[in-house]
Structures are given as structure tokens and as C-alpha cells.
Design a protein around this motif. Sequence first.
Motif, PDB file in Angstrom:
ATOM      1  N   ARG A 268       0.829  -1.210   0.000  1.00  0.00           N
ATOM      2  CA  ARG A 268       0.000   0.000   0.000  1.00  0.00           C
ATOM      3  C   ARG A 268       0.863   1.261   0.000  1.00  0.00           C
ATOM      4  O   ARG A 268       0.540   2.247  -0.660  1.00  0.00           O
ATOM      5  N   LEU A 269       1.960   1.239   0.727  1.00  0.00           N
ATOM      6  CA  LEU A 269       2.867   2.386   0.754  1.00  0.00           C
ATOM      7  C   LEU A 269       3.464   2.656  -0.626  1.00  0.00           C
ATOM      8  O   LEU A 269       3.534   3.803  -1.078  1.00  0.00           O
ATOM      9  N   ILE A 270       3.881   1.593  -1.292  1.00  0.00           N
ATOM     10  CA  ILE A 270       4.493   1.762  -2.612  1.00  0.00           C
ATOM     11  C   ILE A 270       3.447   2.159  -3.637  1.00  0.00           C
ATOM     12  O   ILE A 270       3.678   3.013  -4.498  1.00  0.00           O
ATOM     13  N   ARG A 271       2.264   1.558  -3.542  1.00  0.00           N
ATOM     14  CA  ARG A 271       1.171   1.938  -4.453  1.00  0.00           C
ATOM     15  C   ARG A 271       0.816   3.415  -4.249  1.00  0.00           C
ATOM     16  O   ARG A 271       0.587   4.149  -5.214  1.00  0.00           O
ATOM     17  N   LEU A 328      10.453  -1.531 -18.312  1.00  0.00           N
ATOM     18  CA  LEU A 328       9.709  -2.794 -18.285  1.00  0.00           C
ATOM     19  C   LEU A 328       9.922  -3.614 -19.552  1.00  0.00           C
ATOM     20  O   LEU A 328       9.841  -4.847 -19.525  1.00  0.00           O
ATOM     21  N   THR A 329      10.187  -2.945 -20.658  1.00  0.00           N
ATOM     22  CA  THR A 329      10.434  -3.675 -21.911  1.00  0.00           C
ATOM     23  C   THR A 329      11.902  -4.033 -22.099  1.00  0.00           C
ATOM     24  O   THR A 329      12.237  -4.784 -23.008  1.00  0.00           O
ATOM     25  N   GLY A 330      12.780  -3.484 -21.255  1.00  0.00           N
ATOM     26  CA  GLY A 330      14.202  -3.775 -21.379  1.00  0.00           C
ATOM     27  C   GLY A 330      14.858  -3.097 -22.568  1.00  0.00           C
ATOM     28  O   GLY A 330      15.957  -3.492 -22.984  1.00  0.00           O
ATOM     29  N   ASP A 331      14.243  -2.080 -23.110  1.00  0.00           N
ATOM     30  CA  ASP A 331      14.767  -1.357 -24.271  1.00  0.00           C
ATOM     31  C   ASP A 331      15.761  -0.297 -23.780  1.00  0.00           C
ATOM     32  O   ASP A 331      15.372   0.802 -23.382  1.00  0.00           O
ATOM     33  N   ASN A 366      15.997  -7.752 -11.152  1.00  0.00           N
ATOM     34  CA  ASN A 366      15.490  -8.321  -9.902  1.00  0.00           C
ATOM     35  C   ASN A 366      13.969  -8.339  -9.885  1.00  0.00           C
ATOM     36  O   ASN A 366      13.354  -9.283  -9.391  1.00  0.00           O
ATOM     37  N   VAL A 367      13.349  -7.294 -10.395  1.00  0.00           N
ATOM     38  CA  VAL A 367      11.892  -7.226 -10.420  1.00  0.00           C
ATOM     39  C   VAL A 367      11.324  -8.348 -11.289  1.00  0.00           C
ATOM     40  O   VAL A 367      10.312  -8.966 -10.951  1.00  0.00           O
ATOM     41  N   MET A 368      11.985  -8.625 -12.410  1.00  0.00           N
ATOM     42  CA  MET A 368      11.488  -9.617 -13.354  1.00  0.00           C
ATOM     43  C   MET A 368      11.848 -11.051 -12.964  1.00  0.00           C
ATOM     44  O   MET A 368      11.284 -12.001 -13.505  1.00  0.00           O
ATOM     45  N   ALA A 369      12.768 -11.211 -12.029  1.00  0.00           N
ATOM     46  CA  ALA A 369      13.327 -12.540 -11.766  1.00  0.00           C
ATOM     47  C   ALA A 369      12.328 -13.512 -11.154  1.00  0.00           C
ATOM     48  O   ALA A 369      12.402 -14.716 -11.392  1.00  0.00           O
ATOM     49  N   MET A 428       6.036  -6.654  -7.543  1.00  0.00           N
ATOM     50  CA  MET A 428       6.362  -5.331  -8.062  1.00  0.00           C
ATOM     51  C   MET A 428       6.108  -5.234  -9.558  1.00  0.00           C
ATOM     52  O   MET A 428       5.758  -4.167 -10.065  1.00  0.00           O
ATOM     53  N   ARG A 429       6.258  -6.326 -10.273  1.00  0.00           N
ATOM     54  CA  ARG A 429       6.028  -6.281 -11.722  1.00  0.00           C
ATOM     55  C   ARG A 429       4.577  -5.883 -12.010  1.00  0.00           C
ATOM     56  O   ARG A 429       4.314  -5.031 -12.879  1.00  0.00           O
ATOM     57  N   ALA A 430       3.637  -6.464 -11.271  1.00  0.00           N
ATOM     58  CA  ALA A 430       2.228  -6.135 -11.485  1.00  0.00           C
ATOM     59  C   ALA A 430       1.947  -4.669 -11.151  1.00  0.00           C
ATOM     60  O   ALA A 430       1.210  -3.988 -11.871  1.00  0.00           O
ATOM     61  N   LEU A 431       2.540  -4.183 -10.076  1.00  0.00           N
ATOM     62  CA  LEU A 431       2.347  -2.790  -9.694  1.00  0.00           C
ATOM     63  C   LEU A 431       2.883  -1.843 -10.767  1.00  0.00           C
ATOM     64  O   LEU A 431       2.215  -0.881 -11.165  1.00  0.00           O
TER      65      LEU A 431
END
Length: 445
Positions: A268-271, A328-331, A366-369, A428-431
Motif C-alpha cells: 500500500r505504501l508503494i502503491r 519494463l520492456t528492457g529497451d 530483480n523485479v522480473m526474476a 512489483m512487476r504487477a504494480l
Amino acid sequence: MSDDRKNRPVPTGRLERLFGLGAMAGSIGARMAFSSARQLLSGKPPRLGELVLAPANALRVAEQLSHLRGAAMKLGQLLSMDAGQILPDEWSTILSRLQANASPMPTRQLEQQLSLQWGPSWRDRFDHFAMTPIAAASIGQVHRARTRAGRDLAIKVQYPGIAASIDSDLDNIVSLLRLSRLVPAAVSLDAVVKEARRQLQQEANYIYEADQIRWYAKLVADDPTVLLPEVYGDLTGQSVLAMSFIESEPIDWLIARPQAERNRIAERLIRLTLQEVFVFGVIQSDPNFANFRYQPISGRLVLLDFGATRSIPAELTGKLRELLRAALTGDTARQRSAMLDIGYFEPQQYRLAELAVDLLAMGMDNVMASPLFDFVTADLPRRARDRALASGFSADLWSIPPIDTLFVHRKIGGMYLLASRLGAKIDMRALLDEFAAPQASLVVR
């Protein structure tokens, strides 16, 4: 520490405050010299890093900043949020007392402040006013009170002379940074100091803070997960802020609660931080842990202290969303372009651009792992520091981005450290996917 030592008057003069900072630096230097000599006599080569970061020095820093309050203590609060990620654990533990534990002002100074705000007969307004504060932070201290009408209040009273000391504190801190060579001489701090001065002056204006609380409360009025105090304008002025008292506990007490509960509050804090940046267009930029509390009976997050609230330009919001999508796309080419557009570096700063993209990739990997991002095991702040240190400190790796981004980073960094303190694991990926998507128009104030 004795009560007399705890309740020393707030120093108000520039020279007095400069002497306090100088005495702190001198004491640390003397401890370093003594420890260095002792190591030499025992046949060991002195190690500067160990000498500087010795726990005794942390204790000295905490005591002196607690006494000075104001802008000087704000610096210590930022250090205290480290949670052992960069500073030694002992420093984080000792400095954590600065989050809401400054030296309270003596009763005489408190009564003078209240009389200036409410007049000499101010006690007639209350059935009870506790002279011992329930919290004492960098700008003011908080007291519990009950009015004749039965209102249960938390009343924040500003330390005397704090507003007038902002300029001198900032000048003194910048001087120490220059003398210590922590910031290269070629790097101009003028814009940062100017904005820090403006921000601190706003924080020292409790009428401004009252307006920010009311506005933010409207933004989250329909959100059952957060709770803000109500402002009482009849008792609020430039140096006194009267609010409803909310029963709650420090946010970091959650570390003793089940993993699922810690995850929920950290999420909730991060959101909320992402909502501030990408939806609200306004951010409470002071991530001091004491500004966030928890109400176990309702499971709600309690938000306090809105003096550091600032608007985020819609243009910056759009650029940050573009950077998020690129990440998020790694570009990497798109990331570099987005960072250049925001102003993180100049076109000719190739090494800085490479380092920035590298650090972003490290975090996103790390987020995607895995489905859940573990804020403890990821250890991103320490790894980012090590990566930056390995790149050296040459002038081409120094750049001060637009001021608004610094305050956004300050809040995001603080929430990361708080989630680490809580041992949170979050998707975190979903957020990030959610806030990278096109949003409705920003809330217009």
C-alpha cells in the motif's frame, strides 16, 4: 542521557548552530585520531572507512543533530532511513532515534511558543494539555491535549527560531560538504540549496501544512486503507498545528506481525507513492518513517506530516511514465533517450548515461526474476552503491537532475528502505505494469 541534557534549549543563533556542527565534526575527528594512533601502536594500519563509521561517531552525530533540530536534523533523518543497506547496522540503529526523537524543548520555551500563538491565557482553552511531548522531530514537537469541548488533539508546536535558522543551517551544511570534499568543487549546489531552502520554509509554515493535509485528504477520501488527521483551524497558526489525535503505532512495529500483513502495508505504501507520481500529481516528499503509522484495530495506514508536500509537473509525470515503460520492456536505447529527456545527464556524459542505464537494468532484472520481489535479499541500495563506487568519482559522473526528480527519488528511496525494514515481498512487476499503462488525467488542483 539525563533530563537536563535532553531538554536543552533549541540553539537559535547562526554562530551557536555552526559551533554545534563544528563541535560534532571536531569530536569525530578527535575520535578518529585516537583510534588511528591506537591501531598504529598495535601494529595495524589504520582503515579510514572503519574509523569514520565507528558506532561512537554515530552516537555523537545523533546526539548533536537531536540537539540542533531543524535542517541539520533533517540530514540525520535521511541517514537514519538507511536500514543497514549502505551504512553499518550500528549507525542505522543509533540514528533511528532521530526519526521522531529530537531533544524536546524546555517547558519555558514551550510555554513561550504557545503564548505567542494563543495568548497568555491559552490554558483556558483546554481541560488537559500534556507538557511532555509524545514525539519530538526536526521542526517541532507533538503534544496530546483535550479541549473544553472534548476534542482529543495532537498539537504540533514549532521550536523557537527554527524558521530563522534554515538559511544558516543550509549554509553550514554546504560548507561542511565542501570542506570534506564529498561533493566535487566543480559541481554547483546552488539550485539544490535554493529548493531545499524553499522546502524547509514551507515545512516551517504550519498554515501551509494544514492546507496540504486538507487537500491530500480529499485525494484519498474514498480509500478505506488510509487515514489522515483532521485539522482544527481555530487552533492552528504559523507555528502551532492542531489535529485530531489518531490511536496508532509506529510503522516499523509491523516487523513483529505476520508476513502477509507486512506485505499488505508495504504494497500500500508503494502503491500510494506511485499514485502520487502518476495520478495525484502531488507527493508527500519526506519519507521519514515517523510520518507513517499503523492502526491495528482497523488495519489502516495512518499518514502524518504534510509540510514537505509538493506538486509534480504533468510534463515530468509523462516523462517518468515513458522511462518506466522503457524499463519494463528492457529497451536500453529507449531508456537512455527517456533519461536524457528528463535531464539525468547531458548528451556528452557518456559514462554517466551508461552507469544510469546499467543501474536501472540491475533493478529491473530483480523485479522480473520472480513473481515476488524480496526487498531484503535484493539488496539493491548496497549493490547500486558498489556499482557506482566501482565507476569512480570523476567529474563526468556527477550531474544534478531537475529538482522535482530529486524529491520523487527521495520518496521512492525512502519507501524502498521502509519495505526493506518490514521484510516485505511484493509483486512489483504487477504494480509497475499497472502504473505504466495509460492513466486518466492527473488530478488538477
